[in-house]
Write an enzyme that holds these catalytic residues in place. Structure first.
Site, PDB file in Angstrom:
ATOM      1  CD  GLN A 142      47.900  61.730  69.528  1.00  0.00           C
ATOM      2  OE1 GLN A 142      47.089  60.835  69.429  1.00  0.00           O
ATOM      3  NE2 GLN A 142      48.532  61.976  70.669  1.00  0.00           N
ATOM      4  CD1 TRP A 155      46.476  57.415  64.487  1.00  0.00           C
ATOM      5  CD2 TRP A 155      45.311  55.589  65.011  1.00  0.00           C
ATOM      6  NE1 TRP A 155      45.858  57.656  65.679  1.00  0.00           N
ATOM      7  CE2 TRP A 155      45.127  56.545  66.032  1.00  0.00           C
ATOM      8  CE3 TRP A 155      44.679  54.351  65.141  1.00  0.00           C
ATOM      9  CZ2 TRP A 155      44.332  56.322  67.152  1.00  0.00           C
ATOM     10  CZ3 TRP A 155      43.893  54.116  66.256  1.00  0.00           C
ATOM     11  CH2 TRP A 155      43.715  55.091  67.248  1.00  0.00           C
ATOM     12  NE  ARG A 195      38.817  62.106  69.718  1.00  0.00           N
ATOM     13  CZ  ARG A 195      37.723  61.449  69.374  1.00  0.00           C
ATOM     14  NH1 ARG A 195      37.096  60.694  70.254  1.00  0.00           N
ATOM     15  NH2 ARG A 195      37.230  61.554  68.152  1.00  0.00           N
ATOM     16  CG  ASP A 196      41.449  65.579  71.001  1.00  0.00           C
ATOM     17  OD1 ASP A 196      42.103  64.568  71.330  1.00  0.00           O
ATOM     18  OD2 ASP A 196      40.748  65.624  69.961  1.00  0.00           O
ATOM     19  CD  GLU A 211      38.698  63.901  65.906  1.00  0.00           C
ATOM     20  OE1 GLU A 211      38.761  62.759  66.400  1.00  0.00           O
ATOM     21  OE2 GLU A 211      39.212  64.194  64.816  1.00  0.00           O
ATOM     22  CG  ASN A 253      47.508  61.380  64.393  1.00  0.00           C
ATOM     23  OD1 ASN A 253      48.061  60.334  64.647  1.00  0.00           O
ATOM     24  ND2 ASN A 253      46.549  61.836  65.151  1.00  0.00           N
ATOM     25  CG  ASP A 254      45.837  65.138  66.100  1.00  0.00           C
ATOM     26  OD1 ASP A 254      45.713  64.718  64.952  1.00  0.00           O
ATOM     27  OD2 ASP A 254      44.967  64.994  66.966  1.00  0.00           O
TER      28      ASP A 254
END
Ligand code: FRU
Length: 504
Positions: free
Chosen positions: A66, A74, A173-174, A227, A49-50
């Site tokens: 990710q 996932w 997060r992130d 996010e 993903n990201d």
């Protein structure tokens, strides 16, 4: 190195070895199928993903992502890794981060990268589930360093931020880190009482962080959780890009499950307060999320996004992989403070055979082109001046029997660009429409990047961008132009077959 650090390194090595060995085995089975992308970044196998940790380090571009190396879904997040000398030809590297410590045992979540005086430093979120149902989490900020840009060591100071500064939610997060004057700054996504927000920290050494304050927050209309925040300056403005979850659809806007967009304004570094204008979506396609940017040594602000959407059907999962990143895009700010995205010019290196139409052409009805293919770059410019068609545009991935096609069109009266993937093959369908709000131009210029399972559309030099996944039959390769209920003047048309960078 003390005993504890040695232990951390060993554990990490064991976990990485396991993941890398598994991936190698999967790649040898080579089950990736006909939708495998030719020039986009995806994992060698299984889920991504990201985009994470985008950086130019010692002259090379690094992209992390990710990654769940053990299945096409996932799962416990690792950081996959590719690098490139030119933003076009990418090379897979061993997985950079695997969950291995108490502070990241259930996942190394999204984050960023900085060059700390020659040390490539990754800043990421350690994720820990607090119950079996995975409904409660603890999220901590961590760092890992490397001098060769390939092998990373988790820092003895981890977690460098073990809990939110205020009584905020566990979603925390992130981290995106950048330097301003003598400090490192970190923006994080979080929420309070189901309203998303971005919070700011600062540090002199990347290990000891102090809380500055709330940068920006939802008033209730901008989602329940923010996010992947990203902060940068463009010219004399500051920009906060982030991915809010849970904004309700409103007309043409906010059509995806979650959005990615931005605020333009000014950050007061002493209070941490970001004063800003209204929220704008970055990309109006079906598949775009969790974008991140970096500054390269030519001074360009480059953005890459995840070219998928949470909970969308991903037919390639059956072929052992899922998820891809967009092509890199250069960001500019228009005079009216909107972000413009343009494909990086380096992508021209992908061009092989060129097809062009000499001179102008009047299009009415259907115009089948000689060019065909699964991987194409297309530049088509139409004039609105003597246009009396109600709608015109191009169709790609057309099958010979007319059953499959993906349609990119301009509805003249509505000033709307649409992408219709209802007949695009085995993936999810739908029509997306977006009004060209700002363009005063009397021209519509489509710049299209087509890959085996994707379609990225740049309209009028990046004023509007739509990124989409499509899953046509590999035999559907035709390209057509069309105009309904009248005619339109095609000013120019060029198309190039594009190269497969992954083909050995
Ligand atoms: C965004 C996101 C991030 C998180 C990561 C986990 O897509 O949910 O907030 O760090 O994905 O994979």
């Amino acid at each position: 190195m003390d005993k504890n650090s040695q232990q951390v390194m060993l554990q990490q090595q064991v976990m990485l070895q396991k993941a890398n060995d598994y991936l190698k085995e999967r790649m040898e089975q080579n089950t990736s199928g006909s939708h495998r992308l030719a020039y986009h970044i995806a994992a060698p196998a299984n889920w991504i993903n990201d985009p994470n940790g985008l950086i130019q380090f010692k002259g090379e571009y690094h992209v992390f992502y990710q990654h769940h190396p053990f299945s096409a879904e996932w799962g416990p997040m690792h950081w996959g890794h590719v690098k490139s000398k030119d933003l076009v030809h990418w090379e897979h590297l061993p997985i950079a981060l695997a969950p291995s410590e108490a502070y990241d045992q259930d996942g190394c979540f999204s984050g960023s990268a900085v060059d700390d005086k020659g040390t490539l430093t990754l800043i990421y979120t350690g994720n820990v589930w607090m119950n079996e149902e995975q409904t409660e989490i603890k999220q901590m900020q961590c760092i890992a360093t490397s001098t060769d840009g390939i092998t990373f060591v988790k820092d003895a100071a981890n977690p460098v931020i073990s809990a939110p500064a205020e009584e905020e939610a566990a979603d925390f997060r992130d981290p995106k880190v950048w330097k301003y004057e003598k400090y490192w700054y970190m923006v994080l996504g979080t929420k309070k009482e189901e309203k998303g927000k971005a919070v700011l920290y600062r540090s002199l050494d990347l290990r000891n962080w102090s809380y500055v304050g709330v940068m920006a927050e939802s008033d209730g209309s901008l989602g329940y959780m923010w996010e992947c925040p990203d902060f940068f300056s463009l010219g004399d403005k500051d920009v906060l890009v982030f991915s809010p979850q849970g904004i309700d659809a409103e007309g043409e806007r906010y059509q995806n499950l979650h959005q990615t967009g931005y605020l333009v304004g000014h950050l007061d570094y002493s209070t941490g307060v970001f004063s800003h204008g209204s929220f704008e979506e970055l990309d109006k396609g079906f598949d775009f999320y969790a974008a991140q940017t970096f500054l390269d040594d030519q001074g360009r602000r480059i953005l890459i996004g995840w070219m998928d959407m949470w909970e969308s059907k991903m037919p390639t999962q059956e072929q052992g992989w899922a998820g891809a990143l967009t092509i890199p895009r250069v960001l500019e700010l228009s005079a009216d403070e909107k972000l413009i995205m343009k494909p990086v010019p380096e992508l021209q290196k992908l061009r092989k055979k060129c097809y062009g139409l000499a001179g102008e052409q009047m299009i009415f009805g259907k115009y089948i082109l000689e060019v065909e293919g699964e991987c194409l770059e297309i530049l088509a410019e139409f004039s609105l001046e003597s246009c009396d068609a109600s709608e015109f545009g191009l169709k790609v991935r057309c099958s010979e029997d007319g059953k499959e096609e993906t349609v990119v069109s301009y509805r003249v009266d509505q000033r709307q660009v649409t992408v219709d993937r209802n007949r695009s093959g085995i993936g999810p369908g739908g029509v997306r429409a977006s009004t060209l709000e700002r363009s005063e131009k009397m021209k519509i210029r489509f710049h299209v990047f087509l890959d085996r399972s994707s379609l990225e559309i740049f309209v009028n030099d990046g004023e509007l961008v739509m990124s989409n996944r499509i899953y046509p039959d590999p035999r559907s390769r035709g390209v057509e132009l069309f105009a309904f209920c009248g005619k339109v003047n095609l000013l120019s048309f060029e198309a190039w077959e594009l190269k497969d960078i992954w083909k050995k």
